[in-house]
Design an enzyme around this catalytic site. Structure first.
Site, PDB file in Angstrom:
ATOM      1  N   ASP A 103       0.840  -1.198   0.000  1.00 34.80           N
ATOM      2  CA  ASP A 103       0.000   0.000   0.000  1.00 34.80           C
ATOM      3  C   ASP A 103       0.877   1.250   0.000  1.00 34.80           C
ATOM      4  OD1 ASP A 103       0.961  -0.640   2.523  1.00 34.80           O
ATOM      5  OD2 ASP A 103      -0.882  -0.164   3.587  1.00 34.80           O
ATOM      6  N   ASP A 106       7.152   3.837   3.348  1.00 38.99           N
ATOM      7  CA  ASP A 106       7.439   4.995   4.195  1.00 38.99           C
ATOM      8  C   ASP A 106       8.959   5.043   4.386  1.00 38.99           C
ATOM      9  OD1 ASP A 106       7.239   7.056   6.026  1.00 38.99           O
ATOM     10  OD2 ASP A 106       6.425   5.841   7.627  1.00 38.99           O
ATOM     11  N   VAL A 156      -1.268   9.247   6.074  1.00 36.99           N
ATOM     12  CA  VAL A 156      -2.505   9.126   5.289  1.00 36.99           C
ATOM     13  C   VAL A 156      -3.311   7.897   5.717  1.00 36.99           C
ATOM     14  CG1 VAL A 156      -1.723  10.373   3.218  1.00 36.99           C
ATOM     15  CG2 VAL A 156      -1.191   7.940   3.454  1.00 36.99           C
ATOM     16  N   ASP A 162      -4.621   2.412   7.457  1.00 37.88           N
ATOM     17  CA  ASP A 162      -5.323   2.618   8.725  1.00 37.88           C
ATOM     18  C   ASP A 162      -4.616   3.579   9.660  1.00 37.88           C
ATOM     19  OD1 ASP A 162      -3.172   0.657   9.179  1.00 37.88           O
ATOM     20  OD2 ASP A 162      -3.980   0.604  11.210  1.00 37.88           O
ATOM     21  N   ARG A 168      -9.634   1.995   7.116  1.00 41.00           N
ATOM     22  CA  ARG A 168      -9.288   1.224   5.909  1.00 41.00           C
ATOM     23  C   ARG A 168     -10.438   1.202   4.903  1.00 41.00           C
ATOM     24  NH1 ARG A 168      -4.548  -1.621   7.233  1.00 41.00           N
ATOM     25  NH2 ARG A 168      -4.391  -2.413   9.352  1.00 41.00           N
TER      26      ARG A 168
HETATM   27  P1  IMP Z   1       7.902   1.324   6.286  1.00 44.24           P
HETATM   28  O1  IMP Z   1       8.383   0.011   6.797  1.00 44.24           O
HETATM   29  O2  IMP Z   1       8.390   2.473   7.139  1.00 44.24           O
HETATM   30  O3  IMP Z   1       8.206   1.545   4.815  1.00 44.24           O
HETATM   31  O4  IMP Z   1       6.334   1.354   6.462  1.00 44.24           O
HETATM   32  C1  IMP Z   1       5.569   0.541   5.716  1.00 44.24           C
HETATM   33  C2  IMP Z   1       4.242   0.232   6.368  1.00 44.24           C
HETATM   34  O5  IMP Z   1       3.883   1.168   7.358  1.00 44.24           O
HETATM   35  C3  IMP Z   1       3.148   0.294   5.338  1.00 44.24           C
HETATM   36  O6  IMP Z   1       2.969  -0.948   4.715  1.00 44.24           O
HETATM   37  C4  IMP Z   1       1.949   0.723   6.138  1.00 44.24           C
HETATM   38  O7  IMP Z   1       1.306  -0.406   6.674  1.00 44.24           O
HETATM   39  C5  IMP Z   1       2.517   1.562   7.251  1.00 44.24           C
HETATM   40  N1  IMP Z   1       2.447   2.992   6.947  1.00 44.24           N
HETATM   41  C6  IMP Z   1       3.440   3.811   6.559  1.00 44.24           C
HETATM   42  N2  IMP Z   1       3.023   5.071   6.352  1.00 44.24           N
HETATM   43  C7  IMP Z   1       1.695   5.050   6.618  1.00 44.24           C
HETATM   44  C8  IMP Z   1       0.674   6.075   6.557  1.00 44.24           C
HETATM   45  O8  IMP Z   1       0.881   7.260   6.205  1.00 44.24           O
HETATM   46  N3  IMP Z   1      -0.579   5.659   6.883  1.00 44.24           N
HETATM   47  C9  IMP Z   1      -0.877   4.381   7.250  1.00 44.24           C
HETATM   48  N4  IMP Z   1       0.046   3.407   7.309  1.00 44.24           N
HETATM   49  C10 IMP Z   1       1.324   3.742   6.996  1.00 44.24           C
HETATM   50 MG    MG Z   2       1.406  -2.221   4.821  1.00 46.01          MG
END
Ligand code: IMP
Ligand code: MG
Length: 179
Positions: A103, A106, A156, A162, A168
């Site tokens: 989705d 980040d 977001v 979520d 969601r």
């Molecule tokens: P990362 O490991 O920091 O890249 O984060 C990835 C996961 O964090 C995504 O698959 C989402 O489930 C969650 N996530 C990151 N940013 C957001 C956001 O803005 N809203 C909701 N979930 C987020």
């Molecule tokens: Mg995710």
């Protein structure tokens, strides 16, 4: 689309259903071309990717499979730091062309931790397709191959994403309101 309230936070409209669906249609068309004859395996990362996966996969017209894993590192509006595999891989990935569906990317931490595990199953290739790419937040060396939207570093919700488990079930995507 109007203001969305979830628990203690307010969110403002950001990406509408129609523009989301348009980008997904374009991505599906591109993947249908690039993976023709390769029988790709779409690997969807639960929970957040379930709507993106469903809408994209419906528009995949070439021979393809889909499977799901569940990784998690988020609680509230920030990463907890630990990445856990809550549901692991059941598909046979050996020699397959894998397209990971996320989705949102980040920091990249979740996928950065998972990719070596996937590589150990010896796929023929691995590419990453995301609905949303928070390009400025990237802190781990993860290469996003396909992104529907590059977005700023703001929290977001909606369309699978979520805030503490909620939000969601919105067709549109909302952004955390600045105070
Ligand atoms: P990362 O490991 O920091 O890249 O984060 C990835 C996961 O964090 C995504 O698959 C989402 O489930 C969650 N996530 C990151 N940013 C957001 C956001 O803005 N809203 C909701 N979930 C987020
Ligand atoms: Mg995710």
């Amino acid at each position: 689309m109007s203001l969305l309230k979830i628990i203690d936070k307010e969110f403002v409209p950001y990406l509408g259903e129609q523009e989301i669906q348009e980008k997904i249609t374009l991505l599906a068309a591109q993947l249908n071309k690039e993976y023709e004859g390769k029988k790709p395996l779409f690997l969807s990362i639960l929970n957040g990717s379930f709507l993106f996966t469903a809408d994209l996969f419906k528009q995949i017209t070439i021979e393809a499979e889909v499977s799901f894993i569940k990784l998690a590192s988020y609680k509230g509006t920030s990463s907890t730091g630990n990445v856990i595999t809550a549901i692991g891989l059941d598909a046979n990935v050996n020699g397959r062309h894998v397209i990971i569906l996320e989705d949102i990317i980040d920091t990249g931490k979740t996928l950065h931790h998972y990719l070596p595990d996937l590589a150990s199953h010896q796929p023929a290739s691995v590419k990453i397709a995301v609905l949303l790419n928070k390009t400025e937040a990237l802190a781990y060396p993860v290469k996003v191959d396909y992104s529907c939207f590059d977005i700023p570093n703001k929290f977001v919700v909606g369309y699978g994403l979520d805030y503490d488990g909620l939000g969601r079930n919105s067709k549109d995507i909302y952004q955390l309101k600045e105070d």
